[in-house]
Design an enzyme around this catalytic site. Structure first.
Site, PDB file in Angstrom:
ATOM      1  N   GLU A  85      -5.099  -3.786  -1.974  1.00 24.33           N
ATOM      2  CA  GLU A  85      -6.525  -3.460  -2.147  1.00 24.33           C
ATOM      3  C   GLU A  85      -6.677  -2.076  -1.147  1.00 24.33           C
ATOM      4  O   GLU A  85      -8.023  -1.803  -0.995  1.00 24.33           O
ATOM      5  CB  GLU A  85      -6.963  -4.639  -1.174  1.00 24.33           C
ATOM      6  N   SER A 119       5.309  -6.915   3.266  1.00 26.65           N
ATOM      7  CA  SER A 119       5.803  -7.395   4.555  1.00 26.65           C
ATOM      8  C   SER A 119       6.776  -8.624   4.359  1.00 26.65           C
ATOM      9  O   SER A 119       6.380  -9.294   3.487  1.00 26.65           O
ATOM     10  CB  SER A 119       4.702  -7.361   5.481  1.00 26.65           C
ATOM     11  N   CYS A 128       9.450   1.720   3.247  1.00 24.74           N
ATOM     12  CA  CYS A 128      10.358   0.469   3.926  1.00 24.74           C
ATOM     13  C   CYS A 128      11.590   1.118   3.764  1.00 24.74           C
ATOM     14  O   CYS A 128      12.549   0.497   4.512  1.00 24.74           O
ATOM     15  CB  CYS A 128      10.351  -0.512   2.459  1.00 24.74           C
ATOM     16  N   PHE A 159       1.064  -1.212   0.118  1.00 24.00           N
ATOM     17  CA  PHE A 159       0.022   0.112   0.005  1.00 24.00           C
ATOM     18  C   PHE A 159       0.889   1.357  -0.054  1.00 24.00           C
ATOM     19  O   PHE A 159       0.311   2.505  -0.394  1.00 24.00           O
ATOM     20  CB  PHE A 159      -0.808   0.142   1.377  1.00 24.00           C
ATOM     21  N   LYS A 162      -1.458  -7.040  -9.347  1.00 23.79           N
ATOM     22  CA  LYS A 162      -2.217  -7.321  -8.127  1.00 23.79           C
ATOM     23  C   LYS A 162      -1.838  -6.295  -7.028  1.00 23.79           C
ATOM     24  O   LYS A 162      -0.978  -6.607  -6.163  1.00 23.79           O
ATOM     25  CB  LYS A 162      -2.236  -8.516  -7.647  1.00 23.79           C
ATOM     26  N   GLU A 198       8.910  -4.112  12.965  1.00 24.18           N
ATOM     27  CA  GLU A 198       8.682  -2.971  12.114  1.00 24.18           C
ATOM     28  C   GLU A 198       7.555  -2.141  12.593  1.00 24.18           C
ATOM     29  O   GLU A 198       6.296  -2.707  12.084  1.00 24.18           O
ATOM     30  CB  GLU A 198       8.819  -3.499  10.629  1.00 24.18           C
TER      31      GLU A 198
HETATM   32  P1  NAD Z   1       1.435  -6.640   2.943  1.00 22.95           P
HETATM   33  O1  NAD Z   1       2.556  -7.675   3.134  1.00 22.95           O
HETATM   34  O2  NAD Z   1       0.596  -6.848   3.924  1.00 22.95           O
HETATM   35  O3  NAD Z   1       0.853  -6.731   1.374  1.00 22.95           O
HETATM   36  C1  NAD Z   1       1.733  -6.728   0.306  1.00 22.95           C
HETATM   37  C2  NAD Z   1       0.638  -7.264  -0.643  1.00 22.95           C
HETATM   38  O4  NAD Z   1       0.500  -8.940  -0.381  1.00 22.95           O
HETATM   39  C3  NAD Z   1      -0.328  -6.765  -0.954  1.00 22.95           C
HETATM   40  O5  NAD Z   1      -0.826  -6.890  -2.126  1.00 22.95           O
HETATM   41  C4  NAD Z   1      -1.488  -7.477  -0.060  1.00 22.95           C
HETATM   42  O6  NAD Z   1      -3.128  -7.836  -0.953  1.00 22.95           O
HETATM   43  C5  NAD Z   1      -0.721  -8.950  -0.036  1.00 22.95           C
HETATM   44  N1  NAD Z   1      -1.287  -9.626   0.835  1.00 22.95           N
HETATM   45  C6  NAD Z   1      -1.459  -9.387   2.300  1.00 22.95           C
HETATM   46  N2  NAD Z   1      -1.437 -10.314   3.023  1.00 22.95           N
HETATM   47  C7  NAD Z   1      -1.537 -11.466   2.400  1.00 22.95           C
HETATM   48  C8  NAD Z   1      -1.587 -12.910   2.844  1.00 22.95           C
HETATM   49  N3  NAD Z   1      -2.077 -13.115   3.615  1.00 22.95           N
HETATM   50  N4  NAD Z   1      -1.585 -13.709   1.407  1.00 22.95           N
HETATM   51  C9  NAD Z   1      -1.237 -13.449   0.230  1.00 22.95           C
HETATM   52  N5  NAD Z   1      -1.048 -12.129  -0.078  1.00 22.95           N
HETATM   53  C10 NAD Z   1      -1.348 -11.001   0.914  1.00 22.95           C
HETATM   54  O7  NAD Z   1       2.423  -5.215   2.878  1.00 22.95           O
HETATM   55  P2  NAD Z   1       1.767  -3.776   3.197  1.00 22.95           P
HETATM   56  O8  NAD Z   1       1.060  -3.527   4.674  1.00 22.95           O
HETATM   57  O9  NAD Z   1       0.791  -3.460   1.958  1.00 22.95           O
HETATM   58  O10 NAD Z   1       2.884  -2.746   2.936  1.00 22.95           O
HETATM   59  C11 NAD Z   1       4.026  -2.476   4.011  1.00 22.95           C
HETATM   60  C12 NAD Z   1       5.162  -3.587   3.903  1.00 22.95           C
HETATM   61  O11 NAD Z   1       5.709  -3.640   2.858  1.00 22.95           O
HETATM   62  C13 NAD Z   1       6.046  -2.991   5.045  1.00 22.95           C
HETATM   63  O12 NAD Z   1       6.366  -4.044   5.685  1.00 22.95           O
HETATM   64  C14 NAD Z   1       7.174  -2.364   4.171  1.00 22.95           C
HETATM   65  O13 NAD Z   1       8.672  -2.464   4.723  1.00 22.95           O
HETATM   66  C15 NAD Z   1       7.133  -3.356   2.953  1.00 22.95           C
HETATM   67  N6  NAD Z   1       7.697  -2.551   1.758  1.00 22.95           N
HETATM   68  C16 NAD Z   1       8.993  -2.910   1.467  1.00 22.95           C
HETATM   69  C17 NAD Z   1       9.665  -2.693   0.461  1.00 22.95           C
HETATM   70  C18 NAD Z   1      11.263  -3.179  -0.108  1.00 22.95           C
HETATM   71  O14 NAD Z   1      11.320  -2.593  -1.054  1.00 22.95           O
HETATM   72  N7  NAD Z   1      11.569  -3.899   0.758  1.00 22.95           N
HETATM   73  C19 NAD Z   1       9.040  -1.497  -0.232  1.00 22.95           C
HETATM   74  C20 NAD Z   1       7.723  -1.020   0.209  1.00 22.95           C
HETATM   75  C21 NAD Z   1       7.152  -1.436   1.221  1.00 22.95           C
END
Ligand code: NAD
Length: 509
Positions: free
Chosen positions: A190, A240, A295, A163, A187, A394
């Site tokens: 959401e 994450s 991040c 997000f 994808k 985090e």
């Molecule tokens: P998230 O992991 O909750 O979601 C990321 C994606 O995974 C979304 O599209 C979501 O719909 C999907 N998802 C969520 N739960 C799922 C599940 N149980 N099974 C399958 N798919 C699932 O992450 P977020 O909250 O949207 O974003 C924040 C996180 O992203 C933080 O941890 C941040 O550090 C990380 N991030 C990392 C970088 C990097 O370059 N390393 C960059 C941006 C964000």
């Protein structure tokens, strides 16, 4: 404890429906499942996004598959011209894109414009695709035999994005993937999906053929359908750490190429010889910018020796000047958190840290703006130790921790012991120490007097340890490699029949 207001979420009459984008047009979801999208500054639902079924993901993949042969056959010069058109259109529409980000993510408009600018750099890099795809050639490797290498696209590839950068992170993926000749299924998160649909509309307007870029919205069902789909060759994921690990393990099990970038806990070391004002400015902007939902945010300062008192004082002095509010207002510097649940989770770390022995120098709950937005002001925690939850987790919000250590070695040890390894920074005037730091430290991106060292588009972005699963960073040269596979051709041609054919010029063989 200070209580945060939790009014019931008001649902507007005109909540917009956000649908999938398949084959060059919006396609309404049929699953009957959907999720709310909020304007976090207003605390109000503004959208309802369709959640895809396995069949809808399959429709997007089959559409991308059909579009692949013509797209990969398009000449490099035509694809380059198209990328220049894409670049021009996205540049022209940058404020519209940014407004989608502020409306659904909450980041302030200037920050949203910065996000678009960094994404545009990746599109610009991709305008050089003919140069980036050039192979190698060895004439006369053996007598009469030439050997050369070419790089070819993989087919249908997918991106799953978080997000916190709803426009830029997808650009990290779709731009190099498309430039290399792949077709794409995105994808997006959401929580803030509209920027992805707008991206699809812009790509169509720029002239990208229908089916080359598709968007399916959803949750775990959509993600699992992508990961298990036999016609998807590669998956790029950013999110994450637990989900990154899951995506990597599940995707590779079904034979896909996967790059999965995870979470972070970025430390900024400040040595006694550092320019303290410069370090304090950097810590404040890197910790609280985008409400800490980056991040590459600095979430932990490590103050060495007598830098600590001076640095903490300088940071504290800057906090009252940070104006929190609706990101569309001109002088606001920090917007809300993305959802109420996330805001409350972040706030819970303040009490947790106090109970575990940290000093709460600023409590974000005491400086939130009026209204129902998901706001939390800036928090500063001093004397944070590695056993505390505020250090280990985090937090992903506007909470900065300060850990005090005695020496450079102790500071580096802290960074290296941390399970994450995304970014890190050191502030010092000593070039020798800075050079030693880049040698010693275990992280993928290192800043020297630079708090958020996101690589420019012609390098690649990625962390180490639990911040990356897979062996490929995103965009830049590693992105081009990820979205292509190599082929080496060994060729021999029959001797020319020079005695029978008049070539019209003297033969020198
Ligand atoms: P998230 O992991 O909750 O979601 C990321 C994606 O995974 C979304 O599209 C979501 O719909 C999907 N998802 C969520 N739960 C799922 C599940 N149980 N099974 C399958 N798919 C699932 O992450 P977020 O909250 O949207 O974003 C924040 C996180 O992203 C933080 O941890 C941040 O550090 C990380 N991030 C990392 C970088 C990097 O370059 N390393 C960059 C941006 C964000």
């Amino acid at each position: 404890m200070t209580e945060l207001a939790t009014p019931p979420v008001e649902r507007d009459q005109d909540v917009k429906r956000i649908s999938h984008w398949i084959g060059g047009r919006a396609v309404e979801g049929q699953s009957g499942r959907s999720g709310p999208v909020y304007n976090p500054a207003l605390g109000r639902q503004t959208g309802e996004v369709d959640f895809a079924t396995r069949e809808e993901v399959d429709l997007a993949v089959q559409t991308a598959r059909k579009a692949f042969p013509a797209w990969r056959a398009m000449s490099l010069s035509k694809r380059t011209a198209l990328f220049f058109a894409i670049r021009e259109l996205f540049d022209h529409q940058r404020e519209d894109i940014a407004r989608f980000l502020t409306a659904e993510h909450g980041k302030v408009l200037s920050d949203a414009l910065g996000e678009v600018a960094r994404g545009l750099e990746v599109i610009e890099y991709c305008c050089g695709i003919p140069e980036l795809l050039k192979g190698e050639f060895s004439e006369q490797a053996s007598t009469g035999i030439d050997v050369y290498s070419i790089r070819q696209p993989l087919g249908v590839v997918a991106g799953i994005t978080p997000f916190n950068f709803p426009a830029m992170v997808p650009m990290w993926m779709w731009a190099p993937a498309l430039a290399c000749g792949n077709t794409f299924v995105l994808k997006p998160s959401e929580k803030d999906p509209s920027a992805s649909v707008y991206t699809a509309e812009l790509l169509k307007e720029a002239g990208v053929p229908d089916g080359v870029f598709n968007v399916v919205h959803g949750d775990k069902v959509a993600v699992d359908s992508v990961l298990e789909h036999p016609d998807i060759a590669a998956v790029s994921f950013v999110g994450s750490t637990p989900i990154a690990r899951y995506v990597y393990e599940t995707g590779t099990k079904t034979g896909k190429r996967v790059q999965a970038l995870g979470g972070a806990k970025n430390h900024m070391i400040v040595l006694p010889d550092a320019d303290i004002d410069m370090a304090a400015d950097a810590a404040v902007s890197a910790a609280y910018g985008s409400a800490g939902e980056r991040c590459m945010a600095i979430s932990q300062v490590v103050a060495v020796g007598d830098a600590a008192d001076r640095l903490v004082k300088a940071i504290e002095e800057r906090l009252p000047k940070i104006k929190v509010g609706n990101g569309l207002e001109a002088d606001v510097e920090m917007g809300p958190l993305v959802t109420r649940e996330h805001r409350d989770r972040v706030a819970s770390y303040i009490d947790g840290a106090r109970e575990q022995g940290a000093d709460v120098l600023a409590d974000g709950r005491e400086n939130t703006p009026e209204g129902e937005g998901f706001f939390l002001g800036v928090s500063l925690l001093d004397n944070v130790t590695p056993e505390m939850d505020a250090y280990k987790d985090e937090i992903f919000g506007p909470v900065l921790g300060v850990t005090r250590v005695g020496t450079y070695d102790e500071a580096v040890q802290l960074v290296n012991d941390n399970p994450y390894g995304n970014g890190t920074a050191i502030f010092t005037r000593d070039g020798g120490v800075a050079r030693q730091f880049q040698f010693d430290v275990q992280a993928g991106m290192v800043g020297i007097n630079v708090p958020i060292p996101v690589p420019v588009a012609y390098y690649s972005f990625g962390g180490w340890k639990n911040s990356l699963f897979g062996d490929s960073h995103v965009y830049g040269p590693e992105g081009i490699n990820f979205y292509t596979r190599g082929k080496v051709v060994t060729s021999r041609w029959p001797e020319p029949a020079t005695s029978k054919v008049d070539l019209g010029f003297p033969q020198t063989r």
